[in-house]
Design an enzyme around this catalytic site. Structure first.
Site, PDB file in Angstrom:
ATOM      1  CB  SER A   1       8.729   0.805   1.219  1.00  0.00           C
ATOM      2  OG  SER A   1       7.625   1.205   0.177  1.00  0.00           O
TER       3      SER A   1
ATOM      4  CE  LYS B   1       9.162   3.179  -2.632  1.00  0.00           C
ATOM      5  NZ  LYS B   1       7.751   2.851  -1.923  1.00  0.00           N
TER       6      LYS B   1
ATOM      7  CB  SER C   1       5.003   2.458   1.400  1.00  0.00           C
ATOM      8  OG  SER C   1       5.071   1.164   1.719  1.00  0.00           O
TER       9      SER C   1
END
Length: 506
Positions: A158, A83, A182
């Site tokens: 996210s 990420k 997330s």
């Protein structure tokens, strides 16, 4: 045409063991992973940056170690997506924001370093909602990520890029961060396994902060076993001296993975199963998962979390307040986008933030600024802190009765882009995940198949007591067993339309 290794059907353990046995090399794995990304990425757009040089360099180190007769690490040669709020030397860490568009990582985050030390090959930096503010990856400043099961639908957020990369076979493992769901929510929408460990189990050093008391790094994989291997890498090295919240968790997450769950108690919260917004196919999936656990000898026990209704309200006080504090550094002077040709420093800082941040990032920081202002702080922040204490006590009381709690991971399957435009409705996407971050306990999303109505991935969530993440994985494996195919494979694998694309032997 040269023969290419197909990674779609190989687990992380199979890749590592195949390299160790000389069935194929880490260089072949790197080439196959990069070929899959090249073929599939135009449709998925999971990455913000692909790093072939780093991928091949890591593969060369694995192959050199094998040639020298050295013991290989447990994840040797396993492709990894990271990420883009996690630093890695040799990459940009943008948090999917114009504010950090050109920010070069000055060091490597501990969680990333541990995965690389375990032998992973860093394929690239995955897309995300800007600064992790969102539940659909639509707030990325650069491009949206598409759900591999239906590219007209969101992958969740996210950590949507991380989940989509694994679901599309563009990585075998991925790292995400979970502040209010997330990891678990995008894992649910993309049909992969996603784990949010107990707060403090995994170091946050080198991860750009959103809510410092809520954030936790965790892994994605296509099976519970792969996620367990990743947890060993993330946690096994012990406490990180660079993160004061990091804790020693000296356990092997594979040791009891396949244990019998007979006699274990699984909690069900009746009110959660009747909540407004819960889609019928998701409710049916949870009910079926409960039946599968009972079939394996578990006992269902009804539990209550009386103050859970306050979780979302408390989260949207604590989270924005901490976000406002954490993002204050991005002012165009110390860090981030800098507006040119300004008459004063104040003007430069104001315009840099106005033009560097996206709409959702501004919304949350403005809310945080208001909540921390004089006269408001006492009314809202204190109340949220009290609610947090009550929710944490509710969980502690529940775990006196049960070993784990079963519930939905997301109230619905993946929704179409633009379908939810009201921010408050988007916030409800995390209605089943937020309370866990408030309390700091562990949770995991496990796919159970396709929804009867949507024909899209649906999942269940298991939650457990703090620092009992090994038991949580054991229950997750039991759910996975219950929904496995005749060959024992997990209910879902690489999304149709992507399996083999760019990774077939030809």
């Amino acid at each position: 045409m040269a023969e290419t290794l197909n990674l779609d059907t190989l687990s992380a353990a199979q890749i590592a063991s195949g390299i160790a046995a000389g069935e194929f090399s880490a260089a072949e794995v790197a080439d196959a992973a990069l070929a899959a990304v090249e073929a599939r990425e135009p449709e998925v757009q999971a990455y913000l940056q692909v790093t072939p040089e780093l991928t091949r360099a890591a593969a060369a180190r694995v192959d050199a170690a094998r040639a020298a007769g050295e013991p290989l690490p447990p994840l040797a040669g396993v492709p990894l997506a990271i990420k883009d709020n996690m630093n890695l030397i040799g990459t940009r860490t943008t948090c999917a924001s114009r504010m950090l568009e050109n920010y070069e990582s000055p060091y490597t985050a501990t969680c990333v370093a541990r995965m690389l030390e375990a032998g992973c090959l860093p394929v690239g930096k995955a897309n995300m909602d800007e600064f992790a503010f969102g539940s659909s990856t639509e707030s990325s400043a650069f491009h949206r990520t598409n759900n591999p099961w239906d590219t007209e639908r969101v992958p969740g957020g996210s950590s949507g890029g991380s989940a989509a990369a694994v679901a599309a076979g563009e990585a075998t493992l991925a790292l995400g961060s979970d502040t209010g769901g997330s990891i678990r929510q995008p894992a649910s929408l993309c049909g992969v396994v996603g784990m949010k460990p107990t707060y403090g189990a995994v170091s946050r050093y080198g991860v750009v902060a959103f809510g410092s008391s809520l954030d936790q790094v965790g892994p994605f994989g296509r099976s519970v076993s792969d996620v367990s291997l990743a947890m060993n890498a993330l946690v096994g090295a012990g406490k990180d001296p660079y993160d004061c919240t990091s804790q020693d968790c000296p356990v092997d997450f594979l040791e009891h993975l396949n244990d019998d769950i007979a006699g274990r108690r699984v909690g069900i919260i009746p009110a959660f199963m009747e909540a407004e917004g819960l889609m019928p196919e998701v409710k049916r999936a949870v009910e079926l998962a409960a039946e599968k656990l009972v079939d394996q000898g578990a006992e269902l026990v009804e539990v209550e979390l009386p103050h859970l209704d306050a979780a979302i309200a408390a989260y949207y006080v604590i989270g924005p307040a901490e976000a406002f504090s954490n993002l204050a550094r991005f002012d165009g002077v110390r860090y981030g986008y800098q507006e040119p040709m300004c008459a004063t420093l104040a003007e430069q800082s104001s315009l840099s933030r106005a033009h560097g941040f996206g709409q959702e990032a501004k919304r949350r920081q403005m809310l945080g600024a208001y909540l921390l202002s004089s006269g408001v702080y006492d009314k809202y922040y204190y109340a949220a802190a009290k609610a947090r204490t009550l929710i944490t006590r509710d969980y502690a009381a529940a775990y006196q009765k049960v070993d784990t709690i079963l519930m939905p991971a997301s109230p619905r399957a993946a929704f179409k882009f633009g379908e939810i435009s009201d921010p408050t409705q988007m916030y409800l996407s995390d209605m089943y995940t937020i309370s866990l971050n408030i309390a700091g306990n562990g949770g995991i999303s496990v796919p159970v198949g396709l929804g009867e109505d949507s024909q899209l991935p649906v999942a269940v969530q298991l939650q457990g007591p703090a620092f009992r993440d090994r038991d949580l994985l054991m229950f997750a494996r039991a759910v996975e067993r219950g929904f496995a195919g005749a060959d024992g494979a997990p209910a879902l694998s690489v999304a149709p339309g992507f399996a083999g694309k760019g990774g077939e032997r030809a």
